[in-house]
Design an enzyme around this catalytic site. Structure first.
Site, mmCIF file in Angstrom:
data_model
loop_
_atom_site.group_PDB
_atom_site.id
_atom_site.type_symbol
_atom_site.label_atom_id
_atom_site.label_comp_id
_atom_site.label_asym_id
_atom_site.label_seq_id
_atom_site.Cartn_x
_atom_site.Cartn_y
_atom_site.Cartn_z
ATOM 1 N N ARG A 95 -4.082 -1.794 6.412
ATOM 2 C CA ARG A 95 -2.960 -2.727 6.414
ATOM 3 C C ARG A 95 -1.979 -2.295 7.495
ATOM 4 O O ARG A 95 -1.444 -1.186 7.455
ATOM 5 C CB ARG A 95 -2.273 -2.733 5.044
ATOM 6 C CG ARG A 95 -1.020 -3.571 5.021
ATOM 7 C CD ARG A 95 -0.437 -3.766 3.627
ATOM 8 N NE ARG A 95 0.803 -4.512 3.755
ATOM 9 C CZ ARG A 95 2.015 -4.065 3.452
ATOM 10 N NH1 ARG A 95 2.170 -2.865 2.918
ATOM 11 N NH2 ARG A 95 3.078 -4.799 3.651
ATOM 12 N N HIS A 139 7.241 -7.112 8.852
ATOM 13 C CA HIS A 139 7.613 -5.826 8.264
ATOM 14 C C HIS A 139 8.909 -5.371 8.943
ATOM 15 O O HIS A 139 8.964 -4.360 9.620
ATOM 16 C CB HIS A 139 6.477 -4.811 8.406
ATOM 17 C CG HIS A 139 6.544 -3.670 7.431
ATOM 18 N ND1 HIS A 139 5.515 -3.340 6.579
ATOM 19 C CD2 HIS A 139 7.537 -2.778 7.168
ATOM 20 C CE1 HIS A 139 5.864 -2.282 5.850
ATOM 21 N NE2 HIS A 139 7.090 -1.927 6.184
ATOM 22 N N ASN A 183 6.911 -8.370 3.941
ATOM 23 C CA ASN A 183 6.897 -7.101 3.230
ATOM 24 C C ASN A 183 8.259 -6.773 2.632
ATOM 25 O O ASN A 183 9.253 -6.673 3.366
ATOM 26 C CB ASN A 183 6.524 -5.961 4.180
ATOM 27 C CG ASN A 183 6.557 -4.600 3.476
ATOM 28 O OD1 ASN A 183 5.703 -4.329 2.647
ATOM 29 N ND2 ASN A 183 7.557 -3.775 3.776
ATOM 30 N N GLU A 184 8.314 -6.599 1.335
ATOM 31 C CA GLU A 184 9.520 -6.153 0.632
ATOM 32 C C GLU A 184 10.787 -6.906 1.036
ATOM 33 O O GLU A 184 11.749 -6.305 1.548
ATOM 34 C CB GLU A 184 9.754 -4.647 0.843
ATOM 35 C CG GLU A 184 8.719 -3.748 0.220
ATOM 36 C CD GLU A 184 9.154 -2.273 0.125
ATOM 37 O OE1 GLU A 184 10.288 -1.945 0.529
ATOM 38 O OE2 GLU A 184 8.358 -1.456 -0.348
ATOM 39 N N ASN A 312 4.222 -3.240 -3.902
ATOM 40 C CA ASN A 312 4.480 -1.864 -3.486
ATOM 41 C C ASN A 312 5.106 -1.162 -4.672
ATOM 42 O O ASN A 312 6.137 -1.617 -5.206
ATOM 43 C CB ASN A 312 5.439 -1.805 -2.296
ATOM 44 C CG ASN A 312 4.802 -2.300 -1.007
ATOM 45 O OD1 ASN A 312 3.597 -2.613 -0.970
ATOM 46 N ND2 ASN A 312 5.592 -2.378 0.053
ATOM 47 N N TYR A 314 6.633 2.488 -5.843
ATOM 48 C CA TYR A 314 7.020 3.856 -5.534
ATOM 49 C C TYR A 314 7.629 4.580 -6.733
ATOM 50 O O TYR A 314 7.345 5.735 -6.972
ATOM 51 C CB TYR A 314 8.008 3.884 -4.350
ATOM 52 C CG TYR A 314 7.311 3.609 -3.031
ATOM 53 C CD1 TYR A 314 6.631 4.626 -2.375
ATOM 54 C CD2 TYR A 314 7.298 2.336 -2.469
ATOM 55 C CE1 TYR A 314 5.966 4.388 -1.184
ATOM 56 C CE2 TYR A 314 6.632 2.095 -1.269
ATOM 57 C CZ TYR A 314 5.964 3.123 -0.641
ATOM 58 O OH TYR A 314 5.288 2.888 0.531
ATOM 59 N N GLU A 386 1.170 -0.758 -1.176
ATOM 60 C CA GLU A 386 1.714 0.537 -0.761
ATOM 61 C C GLU A 386 1.971 1.418 -1.969
ATOM 62 O O GLU A 386 2.497 0.960 -2.978
ATOM 63 C CB GLU A 386 3.079 0.393 -0.047
ATOM 64 C CG GLU A 386 3.010 -0.110 1.356
ATOM 65 C CD GLU A 386 4.392 -0.284 1.969
ATOM 66 O OE1 GLU A 386 5.326 0.477 1.627
ATOM 67 O OE2 GLU A 386 4.549 -1.201 2.795
HETATM 68 S S1 NCW Z 1 12.202 2.525 2.391
HETATM 69 C C1 NCW Z 1 10.968 1.752 1.642
HETATM 70 N N1 NCW Z 1 9.685 1.913 2.122
HETATM 71 C C2 NCW Z 1 9.247 2.955 2.949
HETATM 72 C C3 NCW Z 1 9.008 2.384 4.341
HETATM 73 O O1 NCW Z 1 8.481 3.327 5.229
HETATM 74 C C4 NCW Z 1 8.058 1.197 4.343
HETATM 75 O O2 NCW Z 1 8.144 0.525 5.573
HETATM 76 C C5 NCW Z 1 8.408 0.262 3.183
HETATM 77 O O3 NCW Z 1 7.430 -0.741 3.048
HETATM 78 C C6 NCW Z 1 7.984 3.319 2.262
HETATM 79 O O4 NCW Z 1 7.571 2.030 1.739
HETATM 80 C C7 NCW Z 1 8.600 1.072 1.901
HETATM 81 N N2 NCW Z 1 11.190 1.017 0.562
HETATM 82 C C8 NCW Z 1 12.429 0.885 -0.088
HETATM 83 C C9 NCW Z 1 12.289 1.123 -1.547
HETATM 84 C C10 NCW Z 1 13.606 1.322 -2.210
HETATM 85 C C11 NCW Z 1 14.580 0.209 -2.037
HETATM 86 C C12 NCW Z 1 15.636 0.294 -3.091
HETATM 87 C C13 NCW Z 1 16.907 -0.409 -2.720
HETATM 88 C C14 NCW Z 1 17.868 -0.275 -3.903
HETATM 89 C C15 NCW Z 1 19.286 -0.516 -3.609
#
Ligand code: NCW
Length: 478
Positions: A95, A139, A183-184, A312, A314, A386
């Site tokens: 990906r 992204h 993405n996200e 995703n 985490y 992810e």
């Molecule tokens: S920071 C984040 N990530 C990291 C990044 O490297 C990647 O590009 C993203 O897809 C690893 O995976 C994702 N994600 C943010 C998660 C926490 C967000 C919480 C916000 C709350 C206020």
């Protein structure tokens, strides 16, 4: 909900990855994930024009170590070596993201021919090595030119994104196995438009909600555009999901947790999977006025049927009522978070990653179960697009990297993924990330890779986690 430590079985797989591999369901896809801006470098190539991250990273004080992504892992020039690493690892799929600002400089008009040629080379190299390409369209590298007209706060950006999706579908649609539109979007809205710790650095708090809606609309219009371009691959979206628990027993904490679940999870998943925004609890209704102005046809586009749904995962989040006193966010300090009606609390019972994120594999099962409960028959097959962990890896004197903590993280999470939960068809798991990369606001300070990158020499060294995953994949029975 189970919060027992029964999922913490990682240690038994440390020296027996093949044994865990035997538990992988038939047909399950193992992959690795990256994103364009974090690994490619070559930010001046192909007639590329700046993205919002080019602008943001150049502002003093934005990036923890003062670094930028101008070279990063130089994947743009070293992609063939990186594909060789993936082949050695034995993954089924890769990906990656198409750089919007590289492919369509300025966010309008025809695609850059040299950028198309780069992604052609990458995709063909993957296919020649038996690796299925999964391409993410967005992204986080929004063309800066579109930010000048409001970025994701403006509806027009969703239309610009759909045009880029159509052109990308035409260019690569005969070879991409699966497409992720966005993405996200939660992280872009929260970190980028609400708290100002990611590009574009806006601190709008709840007034950032149009950015959420327009990314979702962009997703829906991109699904239509990809289908109109007759792509052969599967189409989905990637949302980040964090199961939420109230920090205490009070009603206020429960309400704050519900609010966080809405702004982080439901605002993105409900419209896509149910075609409607979630019900907002009465005390917070005034914060969500924007949702009342939405054009109903938008929700039809946003809820277009998908071939898969990307998640995703985490970490879980613990939420209390009341503003944070130290104004700390997962990505650093954001003074405006002091104005929020909730605060995020630590989980003392869990170990944490380099980012301070709790390692709680049992909540991956909770995340999956919440999707089964909330979306039932409306839930397409899921893919964990992810999962992974950053750690301060140490290079030993002999050059090796013994990242045991990352191995344990992967063992514990993959054990949950392979076991599955009732009501969810889980199709695959993509490890974030293949390489150590430029980790946005954290710069080069957080390493997520299965492969260590020396950012001075660009030399790549597979870590213990790489060898471990290789043996796991080798051990599967199909
Ligand atoms: S920071 C984040 N990530 C990291 C990044 O490297 C990647 O590009 C993203 O897809 C690893 O995976 C994702 N994600 C943010 C998660 C926490 C967000 C919480 C916000 C709350 C206020």
């Amino acid at each position: 909900m189970t919060t027992s430590k029964s999922a913490r079985t990682g240690r038994e797989w440390l020296d027996n990855p093949a044994g865990l591999g035997e538990l992988m369901p038939a047909g399950f896809t193992m992959g690795v994930a990256t994103s364009a801006f974090q690994i490619e470098g070559a930010i001046l190539g192909d007639g590329r024009e700046p993205s919002t991250w080019d602008t943001f990273m150049a502002q003093p004080g934005r990036i923890a170590d003062g670094s930028d992504a101008a070279v990063s892992t130089d994947h743009y020039h070293r992609y063939a070596e990186d594909v060789r690493l993936m082949r050695e690892l034995g993954v089924d799929s890769y990906r990656f993201s198409l750089g919007w600002s590289r492919l369509q400089p300025g966010g309008r008009g025809q695609l850059s021919r040299s950028a198309v040629a780069f992604y052609d080379r990458l995709v063909d190299e993957l296919l020649a090595n038996g690796i299925k390409p999964m391409a993410t369209l967005f992204h986080w590298d929004t063309p800066e030119a579109l930010q000048h007209t409001g970025g994701w706060l403006e509806r027009d950006t969703a239309h610009r994104f759909a045009e880029y999706a159509f052109l990308s579908g035409e260019a690569f649609g005969d070879r991409i196995e699966s497409w992720v539109t966005v993405n996200e979007p939660a992280t872009v809205t929260l970190n980028g438009y609400a708290l100002g710790v990611h590009a574009p650095g806006a601190t709008l708090l709840f007034d950032s909600l149009p950015a959420a809606h327009h990314q979702l609309l962009g997703h829906g219009l991109a699904v239509e555009a990809l289908r109109a371009a007759s792509v052969t691959g599967a189409i989905g979206i990637t949302n980040v999901h964090s199961p939420v628990q109230p920090a205490g027993d009070s009603e206020d904490d429960a309400l704050a947790a519900e609010l966080f679940d809405i702004v982080h999870n439901r605002i993105y998943a409900d419209p896509v999977l149910l075609g409607r925004y979630p019900q907002i609890p009465e005390p917070f209704e005034h914060l969500f006025g924007f949702l009342r102005e939405i054009e109903p046809a938008d929700l039809t586009a946003i809820s277009a049927p998908l071939d898969f749904y990307g998640l995703n995962y985490y970490m879980p989040t613990r939420v209390a009522a009341g503003s944070p006193t130290d104004a700390t966010t997962p990505d650093g300090q954001s003074p405006v978070s002091r104005q929020l009606p909730f605060s995020l609390k630590p989980w003392p019972e869990y170990p944490v990653t380099g980012f301070g994120w709790p390692v709680a594999p049992e909540f991956l099962a909770v995340a999956l179960a919440e999707h089964a409960d909330r979306y039932g028959d409306a839930l397409p097959p899921l893919v964990i697009t992810e999962g992974g962990a950053s750690y301060p890896d140490v290079v030993q004197r002999d050059g090796s990297i013994d990242d045991e903590a990352r191995v344990l993280y992967l063992a514990e999470h993959l054990a949950v993924a392979f076991a599955g939960v009732p009501g969810v068809t889980l199709r695959g798991y993509f490890v974030w990330s293949l390489l150590d990369n430029w980790e946005w606001t954290a710069g080069f300070g957080q390493r997520f890779g299965l492969v260590h990158v020396n950012f001075e020499t660009q030399s790549r060294t597979p870590k213990r986690s790489f060898a471990w995953l290789q043996r796991l994949i080798g051990g599967r029975t199909r």
